[in-house]
Enzyme design. Structure first.
Site, PDB file in Angstrom:
ATOM      1  N   SER A   1      -3.107  -5.875  -0.073  1.00  0.00           N
ATOM      2  CA  SER A   1      -2.253  -6.848   1.103  1.00  0.00           C
ATOM      3  C   SER A   1      -2.123  -8.273   0.604  1.00  0.00           C
ATOM      4  O   SER A   1      -1.557  -8.352  -0.513  1.00  0.00           O
ATOM      5  CB  SER A   1      -3.158  -6.641   2.333  1.00  0.00           C
ATOM      6  OG  SER A   1      -2.232  -7.094   3.368  1.00  0.00           O
TER       7      SER A   1
ATOM      8  N   GLU B   1       0.974   2.427   6.484  1.00  0.00           N
ATOM      9  CA  GLU B   1       0.549   0.984   6.625  1.00  0.00           C
ATOM     10  C   GLU B   1       0.413   0.648   7.959  1.00  0.00           C
ATOM     11  O   GLU B   1      -0.613   0.647   8.472  1.00  0.00           O
ATOM     12  CB  GLU B   1       1.758   0.134   5.955  1.00  0.00           C
ATOM     13  CG  GLU B   1       1.907   0.268   4.533  1.00  0.00           C
ATOM     14  CD  GLU B   1       0.893  -0.180   3.489  1.00  0.00           C
ATOM     15  OE1 GLU B   1      -0.248  -0.670   4.114  1.00  0.00           O
ATOM     16  OE2 GLU B   1       0.913  -0.089   2.432  1.00  0.00           O
TER      17      GLU B   1
ATOM     18  N   HIS C   1      -2.861   0.915   6.922  1.00  0.00           N
ATOM     19  CA  HIS C   1      -3.160  -0.305   6.050  1.00  0.00           C
ATOM     20  C   HIS C   1      -4.542  -0.379   5.686  1.00  0.00           C
ATOM     21  O   HIS C   1      -5.505  -0.525   6.769  1.00  0.00           O
ATOM     22  CB  HIS C   1      -2.685  -1.823   6.742  1.00  0.00           C
ATOM     23  CG  HIS C   1      -2.367  -2.864   5.760  1.00  0.00           C
ATOM     24  ND1 HIS C   1      -1.362  -2.630   4.687  1.00  0.00           N
ATOM     25  CD2 HIS C   1      -2.870  -4.026   5.806  1.00  0.00           C
ATOM     26  CE1 HIS C   1      -1.615  -4.157   4.200  1.00  0.00           C
ATOM     27  NE2 HIS C   1      -2.300  -4.824   4.715  1.00  0.00           N
TER      28      HIS C   1
END
Length: 540
Positions: free
Chosen positions: A229, A358, A452
């Protein structure tokens, strides 16, 4: 009879620990933390960690020091042995976490740490402090450029990865948000670097690694930076940073790249708005050092809102949405897509990818949505392209059957990874490898899918630490064995291939080669080409 009862009682006492814990005692101590255990000499003094399950562990070691808004400098030396057994302070957050969602907190299991501006610390895991020269893997945490820390998620713990691959794992805290990226360069020479000091911290950490990691059994000439990320964005930023060249030799970007650096004309406006919120004139700039972080953060939030609204009116985007690296002409002289920037890391092998789902839109919008509900959601987003979008998703992922599967395919991070891979594979002299993590977590009735951060536990071989996110089943352990081995092999030699996977080919824009990481790992070629075309362009 009385003697028999005594014998039985003694036996019960002997085996009581086994009955209580359900585990057998090994007769050995899993942790060694004596005054003479795990003592290592660094350039600045001796540090003492501990040994857990054979892994030498050090936490909270200072790699640099810095005054607020100024470039980092080398840490002070010390004469006594410095105890380094617990995580050090984390960078304060703009919005301290005082309230969380119960369900998502169960899944992610955050450890927020304790905040302090003096947060330039790193942690190390190694299977030996000898001269073996193990590959070094430096982890850059997520949270964008505003939040997060090296201890935030249980998946970040480096012990299992170090043990499995005989690698040295390092994780880093650094300055974030307004502390790391407020551009005060208009207000005096001492603040000339302030727009990027958060990234300068990471360069200082890599310099510390180069100077000291051999004492912890690592090879300073074989360093891989990897992050997820915001950490993936930091990896890509460092690939574009001239002063970081030569400090790392391979790079892994997970679910995050950086599209462009912030324009200085915008960062100057933000800084002026911050001073206005604080009621400071230019001549009073020194006062900004004394203002409490809470007041500073509040001013920063209001300033960003004000400038963002102005830019929206002017039709100008704000790169990164707020606090992020700035194209300052010196530390970051080039935009990431420029030939000059790409040339800086042309000889650095890159492993890059994302997760299938995600941020899983259905979690907050339509957790149990019907086909009609989902199509309505998609029509608001894609309009006349909706039918083509649905057809593209079904072509790319024919095994998906739930209505919400259609809306939960990530159309952001995958786009960024593909765009950057196209650039790097066209200019790199070193290889680029692409992955897509599609494994679906069974937790909470499977609603979290490949969310995610899901792949981090697999890359670190940390399923046992992350059962709340992964479920901790046999399939998770089996995939973690494959994923972590790929990360280890890539760190060791720049190639993620191993016998547990099909052949993983180098990525090019022509072949679109992508390793699908799932219960059955397969390599596919342009499997989601139509999906990417329909959902492009997106910016990170």
């Amino acid at each position: 009879m009385k003697n028999t009862k005594i014998v039985i009682a003694l036996l019960a006492m002997q085996f009581l620990p086994m009955l209580v814990t359900g585990q057998k005692t090994t007769g050995t101590t899993p942790i060694l933390a004596g005054f003479r255990d795990a003592v290592v000499q660094t350039e600045y003094g001796k540090v003492k960690g501990y040994i857990h399950n054979g892994i030498y562990t050090y936490k909270g070691i200072p790699y640099a020091q810095a005054e607020r808004f100024m470039a980092p400098t080398k840490p002070d030396s010390w004469t006594d042995i410095r105890s380094s057994m617990a995580y050090g302070p984390v960078c304060p957050m703009m919005e301290p976490t005082t309230k969380v969602s119960d369900e998502s907190e169960f899944v992610y299991h955050h450890d927020w740490g304790f905040p302090n501006e003096d947060c330039l610390r790193l942690n190390i895991w190694s299977s030996g402090t000898d001269a073996k020269k193990r590959p070094v893997m430096v982890w850059l945490h997520g949270g964008g450029y505003s939040a997060g820390s090296s201890q935030e998620l249980p998946s970040y713990d480096g012990e299992n990865l170090s043990k499995k691959g005989d690698v040295v794992v390092v994780s880093v805290n650094h300055r974030l948000n307004i502390l790391g990226f407020l551009d005060l360069s208009e207000y005096g020479e001492k603040y000339k670097s302030s727009a990027n000091v958060g990234m300068m911290d990471l360069v200082s950490a890599l310099q510390w690694v180069k100077e000291n990691i051999a004492s912890f059994g690592g090879d300073p000439n074989n360093v891989t930076i990897f992050g997820q990320s915001g950490g993936g964005g930091k990896v890509v930023t460092l690939m574009n940073t001239p002063s970081a060249k030569g400090l790392f030799h391979k790079a892994i970007a997970e679910s995050g790249v950086v599209g462009s650096f912030q324009d200085k004309a915008i960062t100057k406006r933000v800084a002026a708005a911050v001073l206005d919120e604080l009621g400071l004139q230019t001549a009073q700039i020194a006062e900004i050092q004394k203002i409490s972080y809470e007041k500073l953060a509040a001013a920063g939030t209001k300033a960003l809102q004000k400038v963002r609204a102005q830019l929206t009116t002017e039709g100008k985007p704000m790169a990164g949405g707020g606090w992020s690296p700035t194209l300052d002409g010196s530390f970051l002289p080039y935009q990431p897509s420029s030939p000059e920037a790409l040339a800086i890391s042309a000889n650095v092998p890159l492993l890059i990818g994302s997760t299938k789902n995600e941020f899983v839109p259905s979690l907050s919008a339509l957790r149990n949505g019907s086909s009609e509900d989902v199509k309505g959601f998609l029509q608001k987003k894609y309009g006349e392209k909706t039918d083509a979008y649905i057809a593209a998703v079904r072509k790319a992922y024919p095994a998906d059957t739930k209505p919400t599967d259609l809306m939960d395919i990530d159309d952001r991070f995958r786009q960024g990874a593909v765009r950057y891979s196209n650039l790097k594979s066209a200019t790199n002299t070193a290889p680029v490898y692409m992955y897509l993590f599609t494994w679906q977590s069974p937790v909470v009735d499977g609603y979290y899918k490949a969310i995610h951060c899901m792949e981090i536990a697999f890359a670190f071989n940390n399923i046992s630490r992350c059962e709340e996110m992964t479920g901790g089943g046999k399939e998770a352990y089996a995939l973690a064995d494959k994923v972590s081995q790929s990360w280890i092999n890539f760190a060791r030699a720049g190639n993620p291939n191993h016998k547990g996977l099909p052949t993983w080919q180098k990525y090019t824009s022509a072949n679109g080669a992508t390793m699908i990481l799932d219960n059955q790992c397969v390599e596919k070629y342009h499997h989601d080409k139509e999906f990417l075309e329909i959902t492009a362009p997106k910016t990170l």
